[in-house]
Every structure is written in structure tokens, then in C-alpha cells.
Write a protein that holds these residues in place. Structure first.
Motif, PDB file in Angstrom:
ATOM      1  N   LYS A  16       0.844  -1.203   0.000  1.00  0.00           N
ATOM      2  CA  LYS A  16       0.000   0.000   0.000  1.00  0.00           C
ATOM      3  C   LYS A  16       0.879   1.252   0.000  1.00  0.00           C
ATOM      4  O   LYS A  16       0.653   2.186  -0.773  1.00  0.00           O
ATOM      5  CB  LYS A  16      -0.911  -0.001   1.226  1.00  0.00           C
ATOM      6  N   CYS A  17       1.888   1.268   0.835  1.00  0.00           N
ATOM      7  CA  CYS A  17       2.786   2.421   0.913  1.00  0.00           C
ATOM      8  C   CYS A  17       3.550   2.609  -0.385  1.00  0.00           C
ATOM      9  O   CYS A  17       3.773   3.732  -0.826  1.00  0.00           O
ATOM     10  CB  CYS A  17       3.749   2.268   2.089  1.00  0.00           C
ATOM     11  N   PHE A  18       3.937   1.504  -1.025  1.00  0.00           N
ATOM     12  CA  PHE A  18       4.650   1.603  -2.296  1.00  0.00           C
ATOM     13  C   PHE A  18       3.774   2.282  -3.342  1.00  0.00           C
ATOM     14  O   PHE A  18       4.201   3.179  -4.055  1.00  0.00           O
ATOM     15  CB  PHE A  18       5.093   0.225  -2.784  1.00  0.00           C
ATOM     16  N   ARG A  19       2.515   1.834  -3.435  1.00  0.00           N
ATOM     17  CA  ARG A  19       1.596   2.433  -4.407  1.00  0.00           C
ATOM     18  C   ARG A  19       1.379   3.922  -4.135  1.00  0.00           C
ATOM     19  O   ARG A  19       1.243   4.715  -5.052  1.00  0.00           O
ATOM     20  CB  ARG A  19       0.250   1.705  -4.388  1.00  0.00           C
ATOM     21  N   GLU A  20       1.342   4.299  -2.864  1.00  0.00           N
ATOM     22  CA  GLU A  20       1.069   5.692  -2.492  1.00  0.00           C
ATOM     23  C   GLU A  20       2.335   6.535  -2.420  1.00  0.00           C
ATOM     24  O   GLU A  20       2.261   7.745  -2.257  1.00  0.00           O
ATOM     25  CB  GLU A  20       0.345   5.736  -1.147  1.00  0.00           C
ATOM     26  N   GLY A  21       3.502   5.907  -2.503  1.00  0.00           N
ATOM     27  CA  GLY A  21       4.759   6.644  -2.416  1.00  0.00           C
ATOM     28  C   GLY A  21       5.050   7.147  -1.007  1.00  0.00           C
ATOM     29  O   GLY A  21       5.757   8.123  -0.824  1.00  0.00           O
ATOM     30  N   THR A  22       4.497   6.464  -0.004  1.00  0.00           N
ATOM     31  CA  THR A  22       4.717   6.851   1.389  1.00  0.00           C
ATOM     32  C   THR A  22       5.552   5.784   2.088  1.00  0.00           C
ATOM     33  O   THR A  22       5.885   4.756   1.497  1.00  0.00           O
ATOM     34  CB  THR A  22       3.380   7.014   2.130  1.00  0.00           C
ATOM     35  N   LEU A  23       5.849   6.022   3.347  1.00  0.00           N
ATOM     36  CA  LEU A  23       6.585   5.046   4.144  1.00  0.00           C
ATOM     37  C   LEU A  23       5.758   4.675   5.368  1.00  0.00           C
ATOM     38  O   LEU A  23       5.114   5.543   5.962  1.00  0.00           O
ATOM     39  CB  LEU A  23       7.905   5.643   4.642  1.00  0.00           C
ATOM     40  N   PRO A  24       5.788   3.405   5.782  1.00  0.00           N
ATOM     41  CA  PRO A  24       5.148   3.051   7.051  1.00  0.00           C
ATOM     42  C   PRO A  24       5.811   3.841   8.189  1.00  0.00           C
ATOM     43  O   PRO A  24       7.002   4.166   8.118  1.00  0.00           O
ATOM     44  CB  PRO A  24       5.426   1.554   7.192  1.00  0.00           C
ATOM     45  N   GLU A  25       5.048   4.149   9.237  1.00  0.00           N
ATOM     46  CA  GLU A  25       5.573   4.949  10.350  1.00  0.00           C
ATOM     47  C   GLU A  25       6.829   4.344  10.961  1.00  0.00           C
ATOM     48  O   GLU A  25       7.798   5.054  11.229  1.00  0.00           O
ATOM     49  CB  GLU A  25       4.504   5.123  11.431  1.00  0.00           C
ATOM     50  N   GLU A  26       6.820   3.029  11.188  1.00  0.00           N
ATOM     51  CA  GLU A  26       7.980   2.369  11.801  1.00  0.00           C
ATOM     52  C   GLU A  26       9.222   2.514  10.919  1.00  0.00           C
ATOM     53  O   GLU A  26      10.323   2.751  11.406  1.00  0.00           O
ATOM     54  CB  GLU A  26       7.680   0.892  12.062  1.00  0.00           C
ATOM     55  N   THR A  27       9.037   2.391   9.612  1.00  0.00           N
ATOM     56  CA  THR A  27      10.152   2.524   8.672  1.00  0.00           C
ATOM     57  C   THR A  27      10.689   3.952   8.671  1.00  0.00           C
ATOM     58  O   THR A  27      11.901   4.161   8.743  1.00  0.00           O
ATOM     59  CB  THR A  27       9.703   2.133   7.248  1.00  0.00           C
ATOM     60  N   ALA A  28       9.795   4.936   8.589  1.00  0.00           N
ATOM     61  CA  ALA A  28      10.224   6.338   8.594  1.00  0.00           C
ATOM     62  C   ALA A  28      10.957   6.677   9.889  1.00  0.00           C
ATOM     63  O   ALA A  28      11.977   7.376   9.869  1.00  0.00           O
ATOM     64  CB  ALA A  28       9.016   7.256   8.406  1.00  0.00           C
ATOM     65  N   LEU A  96      14.125   3.070   0.259  1.00  0.00           N
ATOM     66  CA  LEU A  96      13.289   3.678   1.295  1.00  0.00           C
ATOM     67  C   LEU A  96      13.884   4.990   1.815  1.00  0.00           C
ATOM     68  O   LEU A  96      13.148   5.927   2.127  1.00  0.00           O
ATOM     69  CB  LEU A  96      13.055   2.688   2.429  1.00  0.00           C
ATOM     70  N   MET A  97      15.210   5.084   1.888  1.00  0.00           N
ATOM     71  CA  MET A  97      15.830   6.341   2.304  1.00  0.00           C
ATOM     72  C   MET A  97      15.608   7.429   1.252  1.00  0.00           C
ATOM     73  O   MET A  97      15.363   8.589   1.593  1.00  0.00           O
ATOM     74  CB  MET A  97      17.310   6.143   2.593  1.00  0.00           C
ATOM     75  N   LEU A  98      15.712   7.058  -0.017  1.00  0.00           N
ATOM     76  CA  LEU A  98      15.413   8.033  -1.069  1.00  0.00           C
ATOM     77  C   LEU A  98      13.978   8.537  -0.912  1.00  0.00           C
ATOM     78  O   LEU A  98      13.718   9.738  -0.962  1.00  0.00           O
ATOM     79  CB  LEU A  98      15.608   7.415  -2.455  1.00  0.00           C
ATOM     80  N   ARG A  99      13.045   7.627  -0.672  1.00  0.00           N
ATOM     81  CA  ARG A  99      11.642   8.019  -0.470  1.00  0.00           C
ATOM     82  C   ARG A  99      11.475   8.884   0.777  1.00  0.00           C
ATOM     83  O   ARG A  99      10.644   9.784   0.807  1.00  0.00           O
ATOM     84  CB  ARG A  99      10.756   6.793  -0.361  1.00  0.00           C
ATOM     85  N   TYR A 100      12.241   8.590   1.811  1.00  0.00           N
ATOM     86  CA  TYR A 100      12.204   9.386   3.042  1.00  0.00           C
ATOM     87  C   TYR A 100      12.478  10.855   2.725  1.00  0.00           C
ATOM     88  O   TYR A 100      11.862  11.754   3.282  1.00  0.00           O
ATOM     89  CB  TYR A 100      13.241   8.842   4.030  1.00  0.00           C
ATOM     90  N   PHE A 101      13.422  11.076   1.804  1.00  0.00           N
ATOM     91  CA  PHE A 101      13.764  12.441   1.392  1.00  0.00           C
ATOM     92  C   PHE A 101      12.799  12.976   0.327  1.00  0.00           C
ATOM     93  O   PHE A 101      12.942  14.094  -0.130  1.00  0.00           O
ATOM     94  CB  PHE A 101      15.192  12.499   0.846  1.00  0.00           C
ATOM     95  N   GLY A 102      11.853  12.157  -0.097  1.00  0.00           N
ATOM     96  CA  GLY A 102      10.881  12.588  -1.094  1.00  0.00           C
ATOM     97  C   GLY A 102      11.300  12.335  -2.526  1.00  0.00           C
ATOM     98  O   GLY A 102      10.656  12.792  -3.461  1.00  0.00           O
ATOM     99  N   VAL A 103      12.374  11.594  -2.729  1.00  0.00           N
ATOM    100  CA  VAL A 103      12.834  11.270  -4.077  1.00  0.00           C
ATOM    101  C   VAL A 103      12.058  10.046  -4.569  1.00  0.00           C
ATOM    102  O   VAL A 103      12.042   9.020  -3.885  1.00  0.00           O
ATOM    103  CB  VAL A 103      14.354  10.955  -4.087  1.00  0.00           C
ATOM    104  N   PRO A 104      11.410  10.117  -5.727  1.00  0.00           N
ATOM    105  CA  PRO A 104      10.718   8.937  -6.250  1.00  0.00           C
ATOM    106  C   PRO A 104      11.735   7.811  -6.449  1.00  0.00           C
ATOM    107  O   PRO A 104      12.757   7.996  -7.110  1.00  0.00           O
ATOM    108  CB  PRO A 104      10.155   9.408  -7.594  1.00  0.00           C
TER     109      PRO A 104
END
Length: 186
Positions: A16-28, A96-104
Motif C-alpha cells: 500500500k505504501c509503495f503504491r502511495e509513495g509513502t513510508l510506514p511509520e515504523e520505517t520512517a 526507502l531512504m530516497l523516499r524518506y527524502f521525497g525522491v521517487p
């Protein structure tokens, strides 16, 4: 049975997070603890350097690693408990770190054949890739360019790749946002 339910729930949340481009809270939260950085504007090149440095300090390359126990997020387990991993762990962390910074970004699996290994074959000769060649890496997306591989696994990067020149100049304030390049004042 509850262990399997927890694992399946984790997989569904990750999808779900992958499709939405978000991160689960625990991962973030795990990424935030690993990076321990103030929110400030950063270029894509700086973000990639931060990720490489963080992985170098947090993970040790090992092919004999327990991947996941089911009691923690996959990335949290690798960064905070096991401290070791192979390409799957490095690629997951980088994406996931790239996504954390908002990089697709995305996680990719495929096969790897080094230039030295390829040099053993004649032009047109059939090359058989096996599980030994299986590999994972991250890719990030640049508008107008497409998906670009970002290799973070030790032993798979080379000096040319790591010193490819200046960054894109694209800025980020913890979150990365692609922008149009600024034109010089006339």
C-alpha cells in the motif's frame, strides 16, 4: 499462526505504501534514527552521499544473514538489530531512504554480470546467468530522464559511478522536490 498474519499484514502495508509513495511509520522512524539529520535543503547528490555514508556505517556486507524475524519492520531489523545484509538489504534501505527524502524511488531485482566476467565471453557467445548472479539495487526517477540505477551494495559500485561529477543541483528540504532549473540572471 499469528506470526504469519503479522508478516502478511506487514507485506500488505508495504505494498500500500509503495503504491502511495509513502513510508510506514515504523520505517520512517527507523530511517530518521539512522540518518539523525536536521531538516535542511539538500541536492540529490548530497542525499545520495548521505545514504551511502549511512549504509557504510550501519551495515556490514554478509551473504549469511537472517533476513527477517517477523517481529520488526524489515529495514528496522537490518539497520538496528542485525547490522548486516546483502544486496536485498542495501537496495531496500537505499530505496526507502530516497523516499524518506521525497525522491521517487523503487527497489529492483535482476542479474549482475561484471565487466570482468563478461570479458571471458566471445562476442555472440551465450551467457548463462544463475542465482549466483542475482542482485538487487535501487533506482530513482528524474523527470525527463527516467529511472536511474543507484547502487549501494559494497563490491558492486566503482569509482567512476561514485564520482560521476557534480550533483543535479535539485534542492530538497528533507523532502526532495524536482524543480525547473533556475535560469541565470541577465
Amino acid at each position: 499462526c499469528t506470526g504469519y498474519v503479522k508478516i502478511i499484514d506487514g507485506i500488505l502495508l508495504a505494498a500500500k505504501c509503495f503504491r502511495e509513495g509513502t513510508l510506514p511509520e515504523e520505517t520512517a522512524a527507523a530511517i530518521g534514527r539512522a540518518l539523525d539529520l536536521p531538516a535542511e535543503e539538500r541536492t540529490l547528490s548530497q542525499i545520495k552521499d548521505i545514504i551511502l555514508q549511512t549504509l557504510e556505517s550501519r551495515l556490514t556486507y554478509s551473504k549469511s544473514v537472517v533476513s527477517y524475524t517477523g517481529d520488526a519492520d524489515f529495514l528496522t531489523y537490518a539497520l538496528e538489530r542485525s547490522g548486516s545484509g546483502y544486496s536485498v538489504h542495501y537496495a531496500t534501505a537505499a530505496a526507502l531512504m530516497l523516499r524518506y527524502f521525497g525522491v521517487p524511488a523503487r527497489y529492483v531485482e535482476g542479474y549482475f554480470l561484471s565487466a570482468a566476467e563478461a570479458g571471458h565471453y566471445a562476442a555472440g557467445e551465450r551467457i548463462v546467468l544463475t542465482e549466483r548472479n542475482a542482485h538487487a539495487w535501487a533506482e530513482y526517477y528524474l523527470d525527463g530522464v527516467g529511472w536511474i540505477p543507484f547502487e549501494t551494495t559494497p563490491g558492486y559500485t566503482d569509482d567512476e559511478e561514485l564520482n560521476a561529477g557534480p550533483g543535479t543541483g535539485l534542492k530538497a528540504a528533507r523532502y526532495y522536490r524536482q524543480t525547473e532549473p533556475e535560469l541565470p540572471e541577465e
